[in-house]
Design an enzyme around this catalytic site. Structure first.
Site, PDB file in Angstrom:
ATOM      1  N   ILE A   1      11.231  -5.101  19.479  1.00  0.00           N
ATOM      2  CA  ILE A   1      10.930  -5.757  18.203  1.00  0.00           C
ATOM      3  C   ILE A   1      10.131  -7.021  18.498  1.00  0.00           C
ATOM      4  CG2 ILE A   1      11.956  -6.908  16.199  1.00  0.00           C
ATOM      5  CD1 ILE A   1      12.086  -3.777  16.208  1.00  0.00           C
ATOM      6  N   LEU A   2       8.992  -7.164  17.804  1.00  0.00           N
ATOM      7  CA  LEU A   2       8.038  -8.213  18.165  1.00  0.00           C
ATOM      8  C   LEU A   2       8.291  -9.522  17.427  1.00  0.00           C
ATOM      9  CD1 LEU A   2       4.870  -5.935  18.216  1.00  0.00           C
ATOM     10  CD2 LEU A   2       6.366  -6.571  20.114  1.00  0.00           C
ATOM     11  N   ASN A   3       8.808  -9.410  16.214  1.00  0.00           N
ATOM     12  CA  ASN A   3       9.101 -10.612  15.427  1.00  0.00           C
ATOM     13  C   ASN A   3      10.290 -10.273  14.539  1.00  0.00           C
ATOM     14  OD1 ASN A   3       9.202 -12.510  13.296  1.00  0.00           O
ATOM     15  ND2 ASN A   3       7.035 -12.997  13.538  1.00  0.00           N
ATOM     16  N   PRO A   4      11.479 -10.692  14.924  1.00  0.00           N
ATOM     17  CA  PRO A   4      12.692 -10.245  14.228  1.00  0.00           C
ATOM     18  C   PRO A   4      12.696 -10.579  12.735  1.00  0.00           C
ATOM     19  CG  PRO A   4      13.252 -11.434  16.242  1.00  0.00           C
ATOM     20  CD  PRO A   4      11.768 -11.556  16.076  1.00  0.00           C
TER      21      PRO A   4
ATOM     22  N   GLY B   1       5.927   1.611  15.973  1.00  0.00           N
ATOM     23  CA  GLY B   1       5.750   1.249  14.569  1.00  0.00           C
ATOM     24  C   GLY B   1       7.073   1.250  13.820  1.00  0.00           C
TER      25      GLY B   1
ATOM     26  N   GLY C   1       0.829  -1.209   0.000  1.00  0.00           N
ATOM     27  CA  GLY C   1       0.000   0.000   0.000  1.00  0.00           C
ATOM     28  C   GLY C   1       0.859   1.252   0.000  1.00  0.00           C
TER      29      GLY C   1
ATOM     30  N   GLU D   1       7.614   2.706   8.440  1.00  0.00           N
ATOM     31  CA  GLU D   1       8.028   3.823   7.591  1.00  0.00           C
ATOM     32  C   GLU D   1       9.424   4.341   7.870  1.00  0.00           C
ATOM     33  OE1 GLU D   1       4.317   6.323   6.534  1.00  0.00           O
ATOM     34  OE2 GLU D   1       3.845   5.333   8.407  1.00  0.00           O
TER      35      GLU D   1
ATOM     36  N   GLN E   1      10.686  -5.796   7.050  1.00  0.00           N
ATOM     37  CA  GLN E   1       9.996  -4.500   7.008  1.00  0.00           C
ATOM     38  C   GLN E   1      11.012  -3.346   6.906  1.00  0.00           C
ATOM     39  OE1 GLN E   1       6.921  -3.192   6.604  1.00  0.00           O
ATOM     40  NE2 GLN E   1       5.971  -3.212   8.587  1.00  0.00           N
TER      41      GLN E   1
HETATM   42 MO1  MOS Z   1       1.586   5.203   5.215  1.00  0.00          MO
HETATM   43  S1  MOS Z   1       2.389   6.548   3.902  1.00  0.00           S
HETATM   44  O1  MOS Z   1       0.893   6.160   6.413  1.00  0.00           O
HETATM   45  O2  MOS Z   1       0.653   4.076   4.434  1.00  0.00           O
END
Ligand code: MOS
Length: 769
Positions: free
Chosen positions: A661-664, A733, A274, A736, A670
């Site tokens: 970190i929840l799942n290395p 998170g 996305g 990003e 990611q």
């Molecule tokens: Mo992100 S750019 O908030 O999907």
């Protein structure tokens, strides 16, 4: 947004600064920070096998009887009117069932804009869709052709004849700068920031840099194009969509079509990427309108060029950064001014003006950004909006300052790291950028840089660069889950959450298992459908924290329900929810393991087949009291050819301070994906507009270059794994932040190799020969 918003947010912050931290969410650190069983372990994606086998069904793959395929005709002018529209040849073409234009399209309302104040809104391009003959951007849909096959629809679309009355349009960035708007706020922050006397510091400081940086328009290119399969059941609208906002899409379409939210059902179990692009755009509205008109199901898959014309990308920016420092490199002023495109019909800020507010301690700040209004498609969020471009400017300037000071760039950063929020003075919830810098520098071998700078191998010069990345912690309110435990003791977690490749179900299954004291096999997670408990947008790297808080809340309620059902004939008799914990597939008294009863036993005695409870994430007040930001240190080694100017990235290291970190396994992937997008931004990605007509000239993957395997070096990812005591599971998170800082690290390495400073992305070879 507005002055009123500034006043409200400012007021809430002022109140919260007086409120004891113990009253706010996260007051007691989540016990799962330490008591983790499956969290923190390498778990493969639950959705992996289905995706590899082709069994995962995406929006364009849902089988349906009587399906019609849609193709779009895009305007070729930026502004004006449709003077003549001849659809006769298209309508007569083989297989064509219908041509929809503004003449026969159903009456539709304008979609509500996506934003933080309305969780049920997903609109990006806030314009009427096919309601009149007006053209507002080059690429707008002027006709939609429905046919029995995609090929027939495409052929039909090629036969639609459109003539335009061309009006004067503004499509040049430079032209728009002259009367750019200065909004009062950017996201929820005050736009204009003046603190201390930056002007004076910049005039008198021992060292300063003052430069302009430019980043181009960029387009999202997820592997799965935007796609929707849609049909009507009477007044009920059913969509199989590729979306990062299930409930927001349903809510927005209800508004557009004048029906109730419950009458719109959106299913989106898998999304092929996305990155901010998959909210509500014209194509879902057009497909639903065409299905209504035709009385048949419709499938609309945007072509790659259709995506570039209908889905707004990351806006271009021009940013001025001026830094002042004393002889020891201590920052005395940070000035960050700039422009980005935000047409009046766009809902999304490109919040680069927020980047410099958290990175470094500094005596004075002078920050403001301006919006340029052009006759182009609405821009939108693209992975790391604001920070991705903001760190390019600021972290390039930091490198220039280090050079000017004759100081090691890592040392310059370490000397300026903040111990509290540099602007508000609010305490950090957790912040250890120094650790990230130290870890990263060691793994990368930064100390070799001095000698490596002279390295030359034939035509190739080698250089090393570094830069900081940053991204705020975000937790959304209103995200809810239902936890159900059945008679076999099996738990199901359900939420209208999103799987775009980031391992949502996989990680929340780990979370729920640890939260409920169950083995992993006893937990399943159901997501991807708007009929499930309401969830907010999967954006701002917030979904893990929002779902995490909701699961935590639901588990607390579930404990209460279980105690009620257990009654008095139980080892748990007389206990309150606060006195028990989930353990060994049941509940037990805290500190007294003998007082335990299993879920199966409680349900059997109570004569129930299942029990469930719902919980919600709640208002994220902690975000307004604490300074909550993740940071990274990015290191890069490049080679640059003297002959061709080509840049080859040989090594890339990212060290992240992002909470637990929840799942290395999934996290590493990611981070790497984010860093690869950063490399694209640094070296290849650029949407080319014909500025005379506002036409995108690079609307294909042959012309718009994303990195391919051969462009990608070994990427090493490290993390501090220091928990944030204010967040669910101690996590923040990570979707990003990987993209931020990378472009500057590459540009700084190129400078180290060649002595050439490229301030205008992407760093293509013409800028280096
Ligand atoms: Mo992100 S750019 O908030 O999907």
């Amino acid at each position: 947004m507005s002055k009123l918003q500034n006043a409200i947010v400012g007021g809430v912050r002022a109140v919260l600064s007086q409120v004891p931290a113990a009253w706010l969410p996260g007051a007691t650190p989540d016990p799962l920070i330490d008591k983790r069983v499956t969290l923190g372990t390498q778990q493969s994606r639950l959705d992996g096998p289905d995706k590899v086998r082709g069994a995962a069904r995406f929006a364009a793959e849902v089988p349906m009887d009587g399906l019609l395929y849609a193709a779009l005709v895009h305007s070729t002018i930026a502004r004006g009117r449709i003077a003549a529209l001849d659809t006769a040849a298209a309508e007569a073409a083989p297989g064509v069932a219908l041509v929809m234009t503004h003449r026969n399209a159903p009456k539709l309302a304008v979609p509500p804009p996506i934003g933080l104040t309305n969780l049920k809104a997903a609109g990006n391009n806030i314009l009427p869709v096919m309601q009149d003959d007006a053209i507002r951007w080059n690429g707008q849909t002027v006709a939609l052709v429905l046919a029995e096959t995609q090929e027939q629809a495409d052929h039909g679309a090629s036969l639609v004849d459109v003539r335009y009355d061309v009006a004067a349009s503004r499509t040049r960035f430079e032209d728009g700068k002259a009367d750019a708007r200065t909004p009062d706020s950017i996201l929820i922050e005050r736009n204009r920031l003046l603190k201390g006397n930056a002007k004076k510091a910049l005039e008198t400081a021992a060292h300063r840099v003052d430069r302009l940086y430019r980043t181009p328009w960029q387009n999202h290119n997820p592997i799965e194009p935007h796609a929707v399969t849609v049909f009507w059941e009477g007044e009920r609208l059913i969509l199989h969509d590729a979306t990062q906002g299930l409930n927001a899409t349903a809510g927005s379409l209800a508004k557009v079509f004048g029906i109730k939210e419950e009458q719109v059902h959106v299913s989106s179990p898998f999304v092929g990427g996305g990155f901010g692009a998959k909210a509500l755009w014209d194509h879902q509205i057009l497909a639903a309108a065409a299905a209504k008109l035709a009385g048949r199901p419709v499938r609309l898959v945007l072509s790659r060029s259709g995506m570039h014309r209908l889905i707004g990308g990351r806006t271009q920016t021009e940013q001025r950064v001026a830094l002042a420092a004393d002889k020891d490199g201590k920052l005395q002023a940070l000035l960050h001014h700039g422009y980005s495109v935000k047409p009046l019909h766009s809902a999304c800020d490109e919040q680069f003006g927020l980047t410099g507010r958290s990175l470094y301690r500094c005596e004075s700040f002078d920050i403001v950004q301006h919006h340029v209004d052009l006759d182009v498609l609405a821009n939108t969020f693209m992975r790391g909006p604001g920070e991705a471009v903001g760190t390019f400017a600021i972290e390039s300037a930091m490198d220039e300052l280090a050079h000017e000071l004759g100081m090691d760039p890592v040392e310059l950063r370490l000397r300026n790291l903040p111990d509290r929020d540099p602007v508000s003075g609010a305490p950090h919830s957790q912040h250890d950028a120094a650790r990230a810098w130290t870890m990263g520098a060691e793994r990368f071998g930064w100390h070799h840089r001095a000698s490596a700078a002279a390295n030359r191998n034939g035509e190739w010069r080698t250089g090393m660069g570094c830069a900081a990345g940053t991204f705020p912690y975000v937790r959304m309110p209103g995200t809810s889950v239902r936890i159900t435990i059945d008679g076999n003791g099996q738990a199901t977690v359900a939420s209208a959450a999103h799987e775009m490749g980031m391992g949502t179900a996989t990680v929340q299954r780990q979370h729920a298992a640890d939260r409920l004291g169950l083995p992993l096999e006893m937990v399943s997670v159901t997501i991807g459908d708007s009929s499930l408990p309401f969830a907010g947008f999967a954006g701002g790297s917030s979904q893990t924290a929002s779902l995490g808080a909701a699961i935590n809340a639901a588990s607390g309620k579930l404990a209460g329900e279980l105690l009620r059902l257990a009654g008095n004939d139980t080892p748990l008799a007389g206990l309150k929810a606060g006195e028990v914990e989930f353990a060994e597939a049941g509940l037990r008294k805290i500190g007294d393991p003998a007082r335990h009863e299993s879920f199966i036993s409680i349900l059997r005695r109570g004569g129930r087949t299942d029990i469930s409870a719902k919980g919600e994430s709640g208002p994220p007040l902690e975000m307004l009291k604490f300074s909550m930001h993740s940071t990274s240190a990015i290191f890069c080694e490049v080679r640059v050819s003297d002959v061709t100017g080509e840049v080859r990235v040989d090594r890339l290291v990212g060290a992240f301070d992002c909470g637990r970190i929840l799942n290395p396994k999934i996290a590493a992937s990611q981070f790497r994906g984010g860093m690869i997008m950063g490399l694209g931004m640094a070296l290849t990605e650029e949407t080319l507009f014909d500025e005379r007509s506002g036409r995108i000239m690079s609307a294909s993957l042959a012309d718009y270059h994303v990195p391919v395997h051969l462009d990608i070096p070994e990427i090493e990812v490290l993390w501090t794994d220091i928990p944030d005591p204010r967040t669910p599971m101690g996590a923040r998170g990570i979707g990003e932040i990987g993209t931020t800082g990378v472009a500057a690290a590459v540009a700084n390495a190129v400078f180290n190799a060649t002595g050439k400073r490229v301030r205008d992305l992407p760093i293509t070879l013409d800028k280096l020969v």
